[in-house]
Every structure is written in structure tokens, then in C-alpha cells.
Design a protein around this motif. Sequence first.
Motif, PDB file in Angstrom:
ATOM      1  N   VAL A  88       6.919  32.423  14.524  1.00 47.79           N
ATOM      2  CA  VAL A  88       5.731  31.606  14.295  1.00 47.79           C
ATOM      3  C   VAL A  88       4.679  32.050  15.297  1.00 47.79           C
ATOM      4  O   VAL A  88       4.886  31.974  16.502  1.00 47.79           O
ATOM      5  N   ARG A  89       3.563  32.540  14.782  1.00 45.75           N
ATOM      6  CA  ARG A  89       2.488  33.011  15.658  1.00 45.75           C
ATOM      7  C   ARG A  89       1.339  32.023  15.637  1.00 45.75           C
ATOM      8  O   ARG A  89       0.934  31.542  14.587  1.00 45.75           O
ATOM      9  N   ASP A  90       0.809  31.744  16.795  1.00 46.99           N
ATOM     10  CA  ASP A  90      -0.371  30.866  16.952  1.00 46.99           C
ATOM     11  C   ASP A  90      -0.159  29.502  16.302  1.00 46.99           C
ATOM     12  O   ASP A  90      -1.079  28.939  15.711  1.00 46.99           O
ATOM     13  N   ASN A  91       1.061  28.982  16.380  1.00 54.11           N
ATOM     14  CA  ASN A  91       1.403  27.681  15.788  1.00 54.11           C
ATOM     15  C   ASN A  91       1.071  27.604  14.297  1.00 54.11           C
ATOM     16  O   ASN A  91       0.804  26.526  13.769  1.00 54.11           O
ATOM     17  N   ASN A  92       1.076  28.744  13.625  1.00 56.74           N
ATOM     18  CA  ASN A  92       0.774  28.786  12.196  1.00 56.74           C
ATOM     19  C   ASN A  92       2.090  28.677  11.414  1.00 56.74           C
ATOM     20  O   ASN A  92       2.675  29.679  10.994  1.00 56.74           O
ATOM     21  N   VAL A  93       2.539  27.446  11.238  1.00 58.21           N
ATOM     22  CA  VAL A  93       3.821  27.199  10.573  1.00 58.21           C
ATOM     23  C   VAL A  93       3.731  27.512   9.084  1.00 58.21           C
ATOM     24  O   VAL A  93       4.698  27.996   8.486  1.00 58.21           O
ATOM     25  N   ASP A  94       2.574  27.269   8.474  1.00 62.21           N
ATOM     26  CA  ASP A  94       2.417  27.532   7.036  1.00 62.21           C
ATOM     27  C   ASP A  94       2.642  29.012   6.727  1.00 62.21           C
ATOM     28  O   ASP A  94       3.322  29.362   5.759  1.00 62.21           O
ATOM     29  N   GLN A  95       2.077  29.877   7.543  1.00 60.35           N
ATOM     30  CA  GLN A  95       2.231  31.309   7.323  1.00 60.35           C
ATOM     31  C   GLN A  95       3.693  31.725   7.524  1.00 60.35           C
ATOM     32  O   GLN A  95       4.228  32.519   6.750  1.00 60.35           O
ATOM     33  N   ALA A  96       4.339  31.161   8.537  1.00 60.49           N
ATOM     34  CA  ALA A  96       5.743  31.477   8.793  1.00 60.49           C
ATOM     35  C   ALA A  96       6.619  30.984   7.639  1.00 60.49           C
ATOM     36  O   ALA A  96       7.576  31.661   7.239  1.00 60.49           O
ATOM     37  N   LEU A  97       6.294  29.818   7.104  1.00 67.17           N
ATOM     38  CA  LEU A  97       7.057  29.275   5.978  1.00 67.17           C
ATOM     39  C   LEU A  97       6.910  30.163   4.747  1.00 67.17           C
ATOM     40  O   LEU A  97       7.881  30.415   4.031  1.00 67.17           O
ATOM     41  N   ARG A  98       5.699  30.667   4.508  1.00 68.43           N
ATOM     42  CA  ARG A  98       5.475  31.577   3.375  1.00 68.43           C
ATOM     43  C   ARG A  98       6.296  32.850   3.546  1.00 68.43           C
ATOM     44  O   ARG A  98       6.898  33.355   2.600  1.00 68.43           O
ATOM     45  N   ALA A  99       6.327  33.370   4.778  1.00 72.86           N
ATOM     46  CA  ALA A  99       7.091  34.584   5.047  1.00 72.86           C
ATOM     47  C   ALA A  99       8.583  34.339   4.826  1.00 72.86           C
ATOM     48  O   ALA A  99       9.296  35.187   4.269  1.00 72.86           O
ATOM     49  N   LEU A 100       9.069  33.168   5.265  1.00 73.88           N
ATOM     50  CA  LEU A 100      10.476  32.825   5.072  1.00 73.88           C
ATOM     51  C   LEU A 100      10.810  32.730   3.594  1.00 73.88           C
ATOM     52  O   LEU A 100      11.829  33.269   3.133  1.00 73.88           O
ATOM     53  N   LYS A 101       9.964  32.057   2.820  1.00 72.47           N
ATOM     54  CA  LYS A 101      10.203  31.921   1.380  1.00 72.47           C
ATOM     55  C   LYS A 101      10.230  33.285   0.699  1.00 72.47           C
ATOM     56  O   LYS A 101      11.063  33.543  -0.179  1.00 72.47           O
ATOM     57  N   LYS A 102       9.342  34.176   1.116  1.00 66.95           N
ATOM     58  CA  LYS A 102       9.290  35.510   0.528  1.00 66.95           C
ATOM     59  C   LYS A 102      10.574  36.277   0.825  1.00 66.95           C
ATOM     60  O   LYS A 102      11.137  36.938  -0.043  1.00 66.95           O
ATOM     61  N   LYS A 103      11.057  36.166   2.081  1.00 66.47           N
ATOM     62  CA  LYS A 103      12.304  36.844   2.441  1.00 66.47           C
ATOM     63  C   LYS A 103      13.480  36.281   1.658  1.00 66.47           C
ATOM     64  O   LYS A 103      14.341  37.035   1.178  1.00 66.47           O
ATOM     65  N   LEU A 104      13.544  34.956   1.514  1.00 63.25           N
ATOM     66  CA  LEU A 104      14.631  34.338   0.762  1.00 63.25           C
ATOM     67  C   LEU A 104      14.599  34.775  -0.694  1.00 63.25           C
ATOM     68  O   LEU A 104      15.633  35.034  -1.309  1.00 63.25           O
ATOM     69  N   GLN A 105      13.401  34.854  -1.256  1.00 64.24           N
ATOM     70  CA  GLN A 105      13.238  35.283  -2.643  1.00 64.24           C
ATOM     71  C   GLN A 105      13.725  36.720  -2.803  1.00 64.24           C
ATOM     72  O   GLN A 105      14.454  37.047  -3.742  1.00 64.24           O
ATOM     73  N   ARG A 106      13.335  37.597  -1.868  1.00 64.62           N
ATOM     74  CA  ARG A 106      13.711  38.997  -1.936  1.00 64.62           C
ATOM     75  C   ARG A 106      15.223  39.177  -1.804  1.00 64.62           C
ATOM     76  O   ARG A 106      15.797  40.069  -2.439  1.00 64.62           O
ATOM     77  N   GLU A 107      15.851  38.351  -0.989  1.00 63.69           N
ATOM     78  CA  GLU A 107      17.298  38.441  -0.790  1.00 63.69           C
ATOM     79  C   GLU A 107      18.081  37.829  -1.952  1.00 63.69           C
ATOM     80  O   GLU A 107      19.294  38.001  -2.035  1.00 63.69           O
ATOM     81  N   GLY A 108      17.436  37.080  -2.816  1.00 60.06           N
ATOM     82  CA  GLY A 108      18.115  36.491  -3.963  1.00 60.06           C
ATOM     83  C   GLY A 108      18.808  35.178  -3.647  1.00 60.06           C
ATOM     84  O   GLY A 108      19.702  34.757  -4.377  1.00 60.06           O
ATOM     85  N   VAL A 109      18.403  34.517  -2.583  1.00 60.79           N
ATOM     86  CA  VAL A 109      19.045  33.262  -2.184  1.00 60.79           C
ATOM     87  C   VAL A 109      18.764  32.163  -3.205  1.00 60.79           C
ATOM     88  O   VAL A 109      19.660  31.397  -3.561  1.00 60.79           O
ATOM     89  N   TYR A 110      17.537  32.100  -3.696  1.00 61.08           N
ATOM     90  CA  TYR A 110      17.191  31.060  -4.666  1.00 61.08           C
ATOM     91  C   TYR A 110      17.985  31.223  -5.951  1.00 61.08           C
ATOM     92  O   TYR A 110      18.484  30.257  -6.531  1.00 61.08           O
ATOM     93  N   ARG A 111      18.135  32.467  -6.406  1.00 59.63           N
ATOM     94  CA  ARG A 111      18.891  32.735  -7.624  1.00 59.63           C
ATOM     95  C   ARG A 111      20.348  32.328  -7.425  1.00 59.63           C
ATOM     96  O   ARG A 111      20.964  31.709  -8.306  1.00 59.63           O
ATOM     97  N   GLU A 112      20.894  32.654  -6.252  1.00 56.53           N
ATOM     98  CA  GLU A 112      22.280  32.306  -5.945  1.00 56.53           C
ATOM     99  C   GLU A 112      22.470  30.789  -5.922  1.00 56.53           C
ATOM    100  O   GLU A 112      23.455  30.268  -6.448  1.00 56.53           O
ATOM    101  N   MET A 113      21.522  30.070  -5.324  1.00 60.20           N
ATOM    102  CA  MET A 113      21.621  28.608  -5.272  1.00 60.20           C
ATOM    103  C   MET A 113      21.588  28.016  -6.676  1.00 60.20           C
ATOM    104  O   MET A 113      22.350  27.096  -6.992  1.00 60.20           O
ATOM    105  N   LYS A 114      20.717  28.560  -7.518  1.00 60.53           N
ATOM    106  CA  LYS A 114      20.615  28.055  -8.884  1.00 60.53           C
ATOM    107  C   LYS A 114      21.915  28.280  -9.637  1.00 60.53           C
ATOM    108  O   LYS A 114      22.386  27.403 -10.368  1.00 60.53           O
TER     109      LYS A 114
END
Length: 68
Positions: free
Chosen positions: A5-31
Motif C-alpha cells: 500500500v503506497r501513500d495510504n492508497n488502499v483503493d489502488q492496492a485493493l484493485r491490484a490484489l483483485k487483479k492478481k487473484l483474477q489472474r491466478e484463477g482464485v475466483y474461478r476456483e472459489m466458484k
Amino acid sequence: MQIMVRDNNVDQALRALKKKLQREGVYREMKLRRHYEKPSEKRAREKAAAVRRARKMDRKRAERDGVR
């Protein structure tokens, strides 16, 4: 998995986390794991996915070679 998290920008960090999870296929696996899937259903699903991938590759190969 770690996101900085840079400069207390949690929204940007959350977007980056979601993108990484999507790329790894975590959402598909959960579904897929929400409900039990019989082994025969799993085989059928994976086989259908393989057929779709093969057809897509054939289409792309034909388009690249100029054959329509």
C-alpha cells in the motif's frame, strides 16, 4: 501473495490484489468449490473446455494462415 500500500492508497492496492487473484484463477476456483461436483461432471466440464480451446486455436491458426 503480497500487495504494498503506497501513500495510504488502499483503493489502488485493493484493485491490484483483485487483479492478481483474477489472474491466478482464485475466483474461478472459489466458484467451482461452492457446490460438490461429481467426478463425471468434472471430466465432462474439463473435456468441453479442452474442445473449446482446441477450436479456438484452430480458428486463430486458420486466420493467421489466411485460410477461411
